[in-house]
Design a protein around this motif. Structure first.
Motif, PDB file in Angstrom:
ATOM      1  N   ASP A   1       0.830  -1.209   0.000  1.00 62.82           N
ATOM      2  CA  ASP A   1       0.000   0.000   0.000  1.00 62.82           C
ATOM      3  C   ASP A   1       0.863   1.256   0.000  1.00 62.82           C
ATOM      4  OD1 ASP A   1      -2.282  -1.519   0.002  1.00 62.82           O
ATOM      5  OD2 ASP A   1      -2.631  -1.356   2.163  1.00 62.82           O
ATOM      6  N   ARG A   2       1.935   1.245   0.787  1.00 59.09           N
ATOM      7  CA  ARG A   2       2.816   2.422   0.843  1.00 59.09           C
ATOM      8  C   ARG A   2       3.560   2.629  -0.472  1.00 59.09           C
ATOM      9  NH1 ARG A   2       6.567   2.337   5.971  1.00 59.09           N
ATOM     10  NH2 ARG A   2       7.135   4.357   5.061  1.00 59.09           N
ATOM     11  N   VAL A   3       3.927   1.526  -1.140  1.00 58.50           N
ATOM     12  CA  VAL A   3       4.573   1.657  -2.451  1.00 58.50           C
ATOM     13  C   VAL A   3       3.598   2.259  -3.465  1.00 58.50           C
ATOM     14  CG1 VAL A   3       5.520   0.391  -4.415  1.00 58.50           C
ATOM     15  CG2 VAL A   3       6.236  -0.204  -2.092  1.00 58.50           C
ATOM     16  N   CYS A   4       2.412   1.691  -3.545  1.00 59.57           N
ATOM     17  CA  CYS A   4       1.442   2.127  -4.553  1.00 59.57           C
ATOM     18  C   CYS A   4       0.927   3.535  -4.295  1.00 59.57           C
ATOM     19  CB  CYS A   4       0.268   1.144  -4.612  1.00 59.57           C
ATOM     20  SG  CYS A   4       0.720  -0.456  -5.304  1.00 59.57           S
ATOM     21  N   LYS A   5       0.989   3.975  -3.031  1.00 57.06           N
ATOM     22  CA  LYS A   5       0.551   5.328  -2.708  1.00 57.06           C
ATOM     23  C   LYS A   5       1.383   6.370  -3.438  1.00 57.06           C
ATOM     24  CE  LYS A   5      -0.473   8.314   1.266  1.00 57.06           C
ATOM     25  NZ  LYS A   5      -0.402   8.430   2.742  1.00 57.06           N
TER      26      LYS A   5
ATOM     27  N   VAL B   1      -1.985  -5.847 -21.468  1.00 55.75           N
ATOM     28  CA  VAL B   1      -2.620  -5.253 -22.636  1.00 55.75           C
ATOM     29  C   VAL B   1      -1.902  -5.671 -23.896  1.00 55.75           C
ATOM     30  CG1 VAL B   1      -3.108  -3.069 -23.808  1.00 55.75           C
ATOM     31  CG2 VAL B   1      -3.555  -3.297 -21.354  1.00 55.75           C
ATOM     32  N   GLY B   2      -0.591  -5.750 -23.828  1.00 56.47           N
ATOM     33  CA  GLY B   2       0.198  -6.144 -24.980  1.00 56.47           C
ATOM     34  C   GLY B   2       1.123  -7.268 -24.612  1.00 56.47           C
ATOM     35  N   GLU B   3       2.363  -7.191 -25.076  1.00 59.86           N
ATOM     36  CA  GLU B   3       3.325  -8.220 -24.725  1.00 59.86           C
ATOM     37  C   GLU B   3       3.734  -8.037 -23.269  1.00 59.86           C
ATOM     38  OE1 GLU B   3       3.154  -7.250 -28.878  1.00 59.86           O
ATOM     39  OE2 GLU B   3       3.859  -6.036 -27.216  1.00 59.86           O
ATOM     40  N   ALA B   4       3.977  -9.151 -22.599  1.00 61.46           N
ATOM     41  CA  ALA B   4       4.400  -9.066 -21.204  1.00 61.46           C
ATOM     42  C   ALA B   4       5.739  -8.391 -21.103  1.00 61.46           C
ATOM     43  CB  ALA B   4       4.460 -10.461 -20.586  1.00 61.46           C
ATOM     44  N   ALA B   5       5.855  -7.486 -20.128  1.00 62.25           N
ATOM     45  CA  ALA B   5       7.116  -6.781 -19.910  1.00 62.25           C
ATOM     46  C   ALA B   5       7.465  -6.839 -18.435  1.00 62.25           C
ATOM     47  CB  ALA B   5       6.995  -5.324 -20.357  1.00 62.25           C
ATOM     48  N   PRO B   6       8.657  -7.222 -18.096  1.00 63.08           N
ATOM     49  CA  PRO B   6       9.014  -7.330 -16.693  1.00 63.08           C
ATOM     50  C   PRO B   6       9.080  -5.974 -16.033  1.00 63.08           C
ATOM     51  CG  PRO B   6      10.948  -7.633 -18.079  1.00 63.08           C
ATOM     52  CD  PRO B   6       9.768  -7.574 -19.006  1.00 63.08           C
ATOM     53  N   LEU B   7       8.701  -5.934 -14.792  1.00 72.68           N
ATOM     54  CA  LEU B   7       8.707  -4.712 -14.009  1.00 72.68           C
ATOM     55  C   LEU B   7       9.887  -4.765 -13.055  1.00 72.68           C
ATOM     56  CD1 LEU B   7       7.242  -2.082 -13.125  1.00 72.68           C
ATOM     57  CD2 LEU B   7       6.063  -3.475 -11.436  1.00 72.68           C
ATOM     58  N   LYS B   8      10.721  -3.753 -13.106  1.00 74.16           N
ATOM     59  CA  LYS B   8      11.913  -3.746 -12.262  1.00 74.16           C
ATOM     60  C   LYS B   8      11.686  -2.855 -11.056  1.00 74.16           C
ATOM     61  CE  LYS B   8      15.077  -4.558 -16.113  1.00 74.16           C
ATOM     62  NZ  LYS B   8      16.249  -4.080 -16.850  1.00 74.16           N
ATOM     63  N   ALA B   9      11.913  -3.414  -9.899  1.00 73.91           N
ATOM     64  CA  ALA B   9      11.825  -2.626  -8.670  1.00 73.91           C
ATOM     65  C   ALA B   9      13.185  -2.040  -8.356  1.00 73.91           C
ATOM     66  CB  ALA B   9      11.361  -3.519  -7.512  1.00 73.91           C
ATOM     67  N   ALA B  10      13.154  -0.866  -7.727  1.00 67.86           N
ATOM     68  CA  ALA B  10      14.419  -0.222  -7.402  1.00 67.86           C
ATOM     69  C   ALA B  10      15.113  -0.959  -6.266  1.00 67.86           C
ATOM     70  CB  ALA B  10      14.163   1.223  -6.985  1.00 67.86           C
TER      71      ALA B  10
ATOM     72  N   ASP C   1      10.718   5.053  -1.119  1.00 66.96           N
ATOM     73  CA  ASP C   1      11.706   5.214  -2.192  1.00 66.96           C
ATOM     74  C   ASP C   1      11.365   4.339  -3.401  1.00 66.96           C
ATOM     75  OD1 ASP C   1      13.084   6.980  -0.618  1.00 66.96           O
ATOM     76  OD2 ASP C   1      14.501   5.476   0.145  1.00 66.96           O
ATOM     77  N   ILE C   2      10.921   3.110  -3.115  1.00 61.94           N
ATOM     78  CA  ILE C   2      10.536   2.219  -4.219  1.00 61.94           C
ATOM     79  C   ILE C   2       9.357   2.811  -4.992  1.00 61.94           C
ATOM     80  CG2 ILE C   2       9.608  -0.057  -4.786  1.00 61.94           C
ATOM     81  CD1 ILE C   2      11.102  -1.167  -2.378  1.00 61.94           C
ATOM     82  N   GLY C   3       8.364   3.316  -4.248  1.00 62.71           N
ATOM     83  CA  GLY C   3       7.189   3.901  -4.903  1.00 62.71           C
ATOM     84  C   GLY C   3       7.545   5.104  -5.756  1.00 62.71           C
ATOM     85  N   LYS C   4       8.440   5.972  -5.240  1.00 62.24           N
ATOM     86  CA  LYS C   4       8.845   7.150  -6.018  1.00 62.24           C
ATOM     87  C   LYS C   4       9.585   6.731  -7.284  1.00 62.24           C
ATOM     88  CE  LYS C   4       9.161  10.193  -1.977  1.00 62.24           C
ATOM     89  NZ  LYS C   4      10.066  10.959  -1.079  1.00 62.24           N
ATOM     90  N   SER C   5      10.427   5.714  -7.158  1.00 65.32           N
ATOM     91  CA  SER C   5      11.152   5.222  -8.333  1.00 65.32           C
ATOM     92  C   SER C   5      10.193   4.666  -9.383  1.00 65.32           C
ATOM     93  CB  SER C   5      12.146   4.150  -7.908  1.00 65.32           C
ATOM     94  OG  SER C   5      12.808   3.607  -9.027  1.00 65.32           O
ATOM     95  N   LEU C   6       9.216   3.895  -8.916  1.00 62.68           N
ATOM     96  CA  LEU C   6       8.236   3.331  -9.852  1.00 62.68           C
ATOM     97  C   LEU C   6       7.344   4.411 -10.444  1.00 62.68           C
ATOM     98  CD1 LEU C   6       7.268   0.105  -7.881  1.00 62.68           C
ATOM     99  CD2 LEU C   6       8.483   0.222 -10.059  1.00 62.68           C
ATOM    100  N   HIS C   7       7.054   5.441  -9.679  1.00 63.73           N
ATOM    101  CA  HIS C   7       6.258   6.551 -10.215  1.00 63.73           C
ATOM    102  C   HIS C   7       7.000   7.239 -11.355  1.00 63.73           C
ATOM    103  CE1 HIS C   7       3.843  10.136 -10.606  1.00 63.73           C
ATOM    104  NE2 HIS C   7       4.894  10.877 -10.332  1.00 63.73           N
ATOM    105  N   LEU C   8       8.313   7.448 -11.170  1.00 63.20           N
ATOM    106  CA  LEU C   8       9.103   8.059 -12.231  1.00 63.20           C
ATOM    107  C   LEU C   8       9.119   7.179 -13.477  1.00 63.20           C
ATOM    108  CD1 LEU C   8      12.150   9.439 -10.206  1.00 63.20           C
ATOM    109  CD2 LEU C   8      10.254  10.743 -11.180  1.00 63.20           C
ATOM    110  N   ALA C   9       9.129   5.861 -13.259  1.00 61.33           N
ATOM    111  CA  ALA C   9       9.162   4.931 -14.397  1.00 61.33           C
ATOM    112  C   ALA C   9       7.837   4.888 -15.137  1.00 61.33           C
ATOM    113  CB  ALA C   9       9.529   3.533 -13.919  1.00 61.33           C
TER     114      ALA C   9
END
Length: 439
Positions: A15-19, A430-439, A68-76
């Motif tokens: 929840d804190r990451v997704c926030k 939605v399209g081709e699967a793409a891996p999600l990288k966590a910081a 920090d992880i959430g902010k990194s993912l937000h930038l991505a």
């Protein structure tokens, strides 16, 4: 919900990451990916002898700070503006405006209303570009079939009832504005095709119906209007989309064969016109071939740096439309023509890049079809002005003096910007699967 996610520590972490990530449609994928990392680490820690509850807590701790992880993912996954495409569009529009001002100052036949109308349509086009940029392009997909049907009906109506200045044309009057429905229809038709049911999902009878409805009917309507070049563009766009969505080479060949047969049948009825264009192209210096010959003379007289701003067009016809490139080269020189040609190629390459970086097939199809449209409409007039390709009636987008078509072209670029804006905001399913990288 996975059993691991029911754990209070894990749920609070996710929840804190997704926030921190404002792109809400990415939350399920982010949670799924991070949950997988936590599960893997938990299993390793349990193999080392830690009890499950302590292993979960330690695995979450090893993930790092959720903020920090959430902010990194937000930038991505934040919205992105394609500054390169926008900069090239701005250059095109500036060049078109400067060319129009040069015509205005160089030829007393044109009034100040020429500038006013150009700026008016430019302003409306900017509004449409901004509107489509912020619009989620995926919402247009559900309207694809009704839009295609409406445009086809509109084309048929314009061919029967269209007129301009009491002359029978393909124009339909909207208030005091006359809209050439045949030229206006191309982009909406092809974009509607991109959102309709793909060829890979057609059944046998459905294939026959769609070939006739999507492939043959528009070609017939363009043929009746005697618009050879728009017929070419539509057929190529239709075949490109069919190639990208067909489930087999056999299906594509069958669809392509019928479409090309209809096109060749139309060209057979235009034999005299095509032969005249060919003679003009092969012998531009002949007296009766004044169109190509005057363009060649103007370009030859330009030199590397041109004759200067505000020069009267030396017998170049249609300097605001089909022959805007020969006039620009005459005024600003061969070097300027080379720069414009390079910019056009870079623009098309940028569209290709947009079609390759996106995960959504619908976005890829839109970008591919707009490459076809803008590629023909930018390169053919340029090469035609240089005497490399035969003459057709085709005014280049962004550069020429155009009204409703300029608005439509800028809306199409806004749609491309919308696609690029969301390239990192579309879940991978939605399209081709793409891996999600966590910081």
């Amino acid at each position: 919900m996975r059993q691991m996610e029911e754990n209070m520590v894990v749920r609070q972490f996710l929840d804190r990451v997704c926030k921190q990530v404002r792109t809400r449609q990415m939350h399920p994928e982010i949670r799924e990916e991070l949950l997988g990392h936590i599960e893997d680490r938990t299993e390793l820690l349990m193999l080392e002898g830690l009890p499950e509850e302590f292993a979960i807590q330690e695995a979450v701790k090893q993930m790092g700070d959720p903020g920090d992880i959430g902010k990194s993912l937000h930038l991505a996954h934040r919205p992105q503006l394609d500054w390169k495409l926008l900069a090239m569009l701005a250059l095109f529009l500036i060049i078109g405006l400067v060319g129009m001002l040069s015509v205005y100052y160089g030829d007393e036949r044109y009034s100040v209303s020429l500038v006013e109308r150009k700026l008016f349509y430019f302003g409306i086009g900017v509004l449409f570009l901004i509107g489509f940029y912020f619009l989620d392009y995926r919402k247009l997909k559900k309207y694809a079939a009704p839009v295609f049907f409406f445009i086809v009906i509109l084309m048929a109506v314009s061919l029967v009832y269209g007129q301009l200045h009491n002359m029978r044309t393909a124009y339909i009057n909207i208030g005091h504005i006359g809209v050439n429905i045949i030229t206006f229809s191309l982009i909406p038709l092809l974009l509607a095709l991109a959102g309709m049911k793909p060829a890979s999902q057609w059944g046998r009878w459905e294939t026959a119906w769609n070939i006739l409805y999507r492939g043959v009917l528009p070609v017939v309507l363009y043929s009746i209007s005697s618009s050879i070049i728009y017929t070419y563009i539509y057929v190529i766009g239709f075949l490109v989309l069919t190639w990208r969505t067909s489930n087999s080479m056999k299906q594509f060949v069958m669809i392509a064969a019928l479409s090309l047969t209809v096109l060749l049948s139309f060209l057979f009825t235009q034999t005299d016109h095509l032969l005249f264009r060919w003679r003009e192209f092969m012998n531009p210096s002949a007296n009766e071939m004044w169109y190509m010959g005057n363009n060649a003379d103007a370009i030859q007289a330009a030199g590397w740096f041109g004759q200067g701003f505000g020069q009267a067009a030396p017998k170049i016809p249609y300097v605001l439309y089909d022959n805007v490139f020969p006039y620009l080269i005459y005024c600003f020189g061969w070097l300027f023509g080379v720069v414009v040609g390079v910019l056009i190629l870079l623009f098309l390459v940028r569209l290709w890049n947009i079609s390759t970086v996106h995960k959504d097939p619908y976005a890829k199809h839109i970008a591919a079809l707009l490459i076809v449209v803008f590629g023909f409409r930018l390169l053919w007039p340029l090469l035609m002005g240089l005497g490399i390709l035969p003459k057709v009636t085709l005014d280049p987008p962004f550069f020429s003096y155009s009204g409703m078509n300029q608005i439509l072209d800028m809306a199409a670029v806004g749609l491309l910007l919308s696609i690029y804006r969301r390239k990192n905001m579309i879940p991978s399913e939605v399209g081709e699967a793409a891996p999600l990288k966590a910081a």
